[in-house]
Motif scaffolding. Structure first.
Motif, PDB file in Angstrom:
ATOM      1  N   ASP A  84       0.700  -8.436  -2.688  1.00 22.01           N
ATOM      2  CA  ASP A  84      -0.454  -8.245  -2.606  1.00 22.01           C
ATOM      3  C   ASP A  84      -1.514  -8.850  -1.685  1.00 22.01           C
ATOM      4  OD1 ASP A  84      -2.388  -9.027  -4.233  1.00 22.01           O
ATOM      5  OD2 ASP A  84      -2.459 -11.048  -3.883  1.00 22.01           O
ATOM      6  N   PRO A  85      -1.472  -6.904  -0.420  1.00 26.01           N
ATOM      7  CA  PRO A  85      -2.063  -7.222   0.558  1.00 26.01           C
ATOM      8  C   PRO A  85      -3.761  -7.576  -0.443  1.00 26.01           C
ATOM      9  CG  PRO A  85      -1.402  -5.149  -0.238  1.00 26.01           C
ATOM     10  CD  PRO A  85      -0.993  -6.041  -0.952  1.00 26.01           C
ATOM     11  N   GLN A  86      -4.891  -8.020   0.520  1.00 30.27           N
ATOM     12  CA  GLN A  86      -6.017  -7.887   0.791  1.00 30.27           C
ATOM     13  C   GLN A  86      -6.801  -6.429   0.773  1.00 30.27           C
ATOM     14  OE1 GLN A  86      -8.287 -10.810   2.171  1.00 30.27           O
ATOM     15  NE2 GLN A  86      -6.514 -12.634   1.571  1.00 30.27           N
ATOM     16  N   PRO A  87      -7.593  -5.925   0.655  1.00 32.65           N
ATOM     17  CA  PRO A  87      -8.128  -4.550   0.081  1.00 32.65           C
ATOM     18  C   PRO A  87      -8.051  -4.422   1.622  1.00 32.65           C
ATOM     19  CG  PRO A  87      -9.021  -5.745  -0.947  1.00 32.65           C
ATOM     20  CD  PRO A  87      -8.657  -6.784  -0.746  1.00 32.65           C
ATOM     21  N   GLN A  88      -8.382  -4.762   2.570  1.00 32.41           N
ATOM     22  CA  GLN A  88      -9.020  -4.535   3.931  1.00 32.41           C
ATOM     23  C   GLN A  88      -7.791  -4.565   4.933  1.00 32.41           C
ATOM     24  OE1 GLN A  88      -9.713  -7.365   3.414  1.00 32.41           O
ATOM     25  NE2 GLN A  88      -9.100  -9.262   4.554  1.00 32.41           N
ATOM     26  N   VAL A  89      -6.532  -4.892   4.423  1.00 27.21           N
ATOM     27  CA  VAL A  89      -5.158  -5.269   5.190  1.00 27.21           C
ATOM     28  C   VAL A  89      -4.434  -4.109   4.404  1.00 27.21           C
ATOM     29  CG1 VAL A  89      -2.938  -6.278   5.266  1.00 27.21           C
ATOM     30  CG2 VAL A  89      -5.208  -7.954   5.522  1.00 27.21           C
ATOM     31  N   LYS A  91      -5.873  -0.830   3.349  1.00 26.24           N
ATOM     32  CA  LYS A  91      -6.792  -0.233   4.287  1.00 26.24           C
ATOM     33  C   LYS A  91      -5.680   0.569   5.302  1.00 26.24           C
ATOM     34  CE  LYS A  91      -9.739   3.299   3.958  1.00 26.24           C
ATOM     35  NZ  LYS A  91      -9.781   4.172   2.984  1.00 26.24           N
ATOM     36  N   VAL A  92      -5.796  -1.049   5.905  1.00 28.84           N
ATOM     37  CA  VAL A  92      -5.320  -0.613   7.551  1.00 28.84           C
ATOM     38  C   VAL A  92      -3.858  -0.052   7.377  1.00 28.84           C
ATOM     39  CG1 VAL A  92      -3.875  -1.715  10.087  1.00 28.84           C
ATOM     40  CG2 VAL A  92      -5.989  -2.426   8.931  1.00 28.84           C
ATOM     41  N   PHE A  93      -3.102  -0.401   6.928  1.00 29.02           N
ATOM     42  CA  PHE A  93      -1.564   0.034   6.120  1.00 29.02           C
ATOM     43  C   PHE A  93      -2.376   1.914   5.740  1.00 29.02           C
ATOM     44  CE2 PHE A  93       0.087  -4.215   6.303  1.00 29.02           C
ATOM     45  CZ  PHE A  93       1.090  -4.000   6.738  1.00 29.02           C
ATOM     46  N   ASP A  94      -2.526   2.144   5.121  1.00 22.74           N
ATOM     47  CA  ASP A  94      -2.884   3.354   4.157  1.00 22.74           C
ATOM     48  C   ASP A  94      -3.691   4.014   4.858  1.00 22.74           C
ATOM     49  OD1 ASP A  94      -2.559   2.433   1.574  1.00 22.74           O
ATOM     50  OD2 ASP A  94      -4.557   2.434   1.394  1.00 22.74           O
ATOM     51  N   ILE A  95      -4.052   3.982   6.577  1.00 20.71           N
ATOM     52  CA  ILE A  95      -4.672   4.639   7.576  1.00 20.71           C
ATOM     53  C   ILE A  95      -3.885   5.186   8.598  1.00 20.71           C
ATOM     54  CG2 ILE A  95      -6.457   4.876   8.918  1.00 20.71           C
ATOM     55  CD1 ILE A  95      -8.644   2.952   8.288  1.00 20.71           C
ATOM     56  N   VAL A  96      -2.392   3.851   8.501  1.00 19.11           N
ATOM     57  CA  VAL A  96      -1.935   4.741   9.576  1.00 19.11           C
ATOM     58  C   VAL A  96      -1.094   4.898   8.721  1.00 19.11           C
ATOM     59  CG1 VAL A  96      -2.744   2.975  11.564  1.00 19.11           C
ATOM     60  CG2 VAL A  96      -0.786   2.459  10.006  1.00 19.11           C
ATOM     61  N   LYS A  97      -0.319   5.070   7.787  1.00 16.50           N
ATOM     62  CA  LYS A  97       0.771   4.767   7.036  1.00 16.50           C
ATOM     63  C   LYS A  97       1.697   3.840   7.387  1.00 16.50           C
ATOM     64  CE  LYS A  97      -1.470   9.313   5.055  1.00 16.50           C
ATOM     65  NZ  LYS A  97      -2.170   8.727   4.027  1.00 16.50           N
ATOM     66  N   ALA A  98       1.538   2.998   7.377  1.00 16.62           N
ATOM     67  CA  ALA A  98       2.799   2.041   8.168  1.00 16.62           C
ATOM     68  C   ALA A  98       3.718   1.812   7.194  1.00 16.62           C
ATOM     69  CB  ALA A  98       2.106   1.289   9.218  1.00 16.62           C
TER      70      ALA A  98
END
Length: 129
Positions: A84-89, A91-98
């Motif tokens: 359940d990450p908040q949308p902004q968090v 997005k960070v995981f999506d961007i860096v593909k972490a």
């Protein structure tokens, strides 16, 4: 806002970490220091659930902390899953593909269904990957 960590161990092979606030350059060391002894006590094949519902912000330092948890769980043939990450968090995981998308869940129900499928596969002798 500061950072808070609450943990629970609902099962012998499952550790849930509830993160709240900001996981950033100011707070990541406290998080890492709190998590390290918990990870050291995990049994082989354990699952760590990072409940991110209360996490408002994550920086690159916070991402490194999550990566360390994922590495530690892989070393014991376990899993680290995000809940359940908040949308902004997210997005960070999506961007860096972490974190692979298959390891991010929108609800406890979705996570429990995934864990149920893994356990059934093991019982039935199938590989979970």
């Amino acid at each position: 806002m500061t950072f808070e960590l609450h943990t629970e161990k609902p099962a012998a092979n499952r550790l849930v970490m509830h993160l709240k606030g900001r996981l950033d350059a100011v707070t990541y060391l406290d998080f890492d220091n709190a998590v390290q002894p918990l990870l050291a006590m995990l049994a082989r094949g354990s699952t760590v659930v990072l409940d991110l519902a209360g996490l408002d912000y994550i920086s690159s330092a916070g991402l490194r902390s999550v990566a360390r948890i994922r590495k530690a769980t892989r070393a014991i043939d376990g899993h680290a899953l995000l809940l359940d990450p908040q949308p902004q968090v997210r997005k960070v995981f999506d961007i860096v593909k972490a974190v692979p998308v298959s390891e991010v869940f929108t609800s406890t129900g979705e996570l429990d269904a995934y864990l149920d499928r893994i356990q059934r596969r093991v019982i039935e002798g199938e590989d979970e990957d």
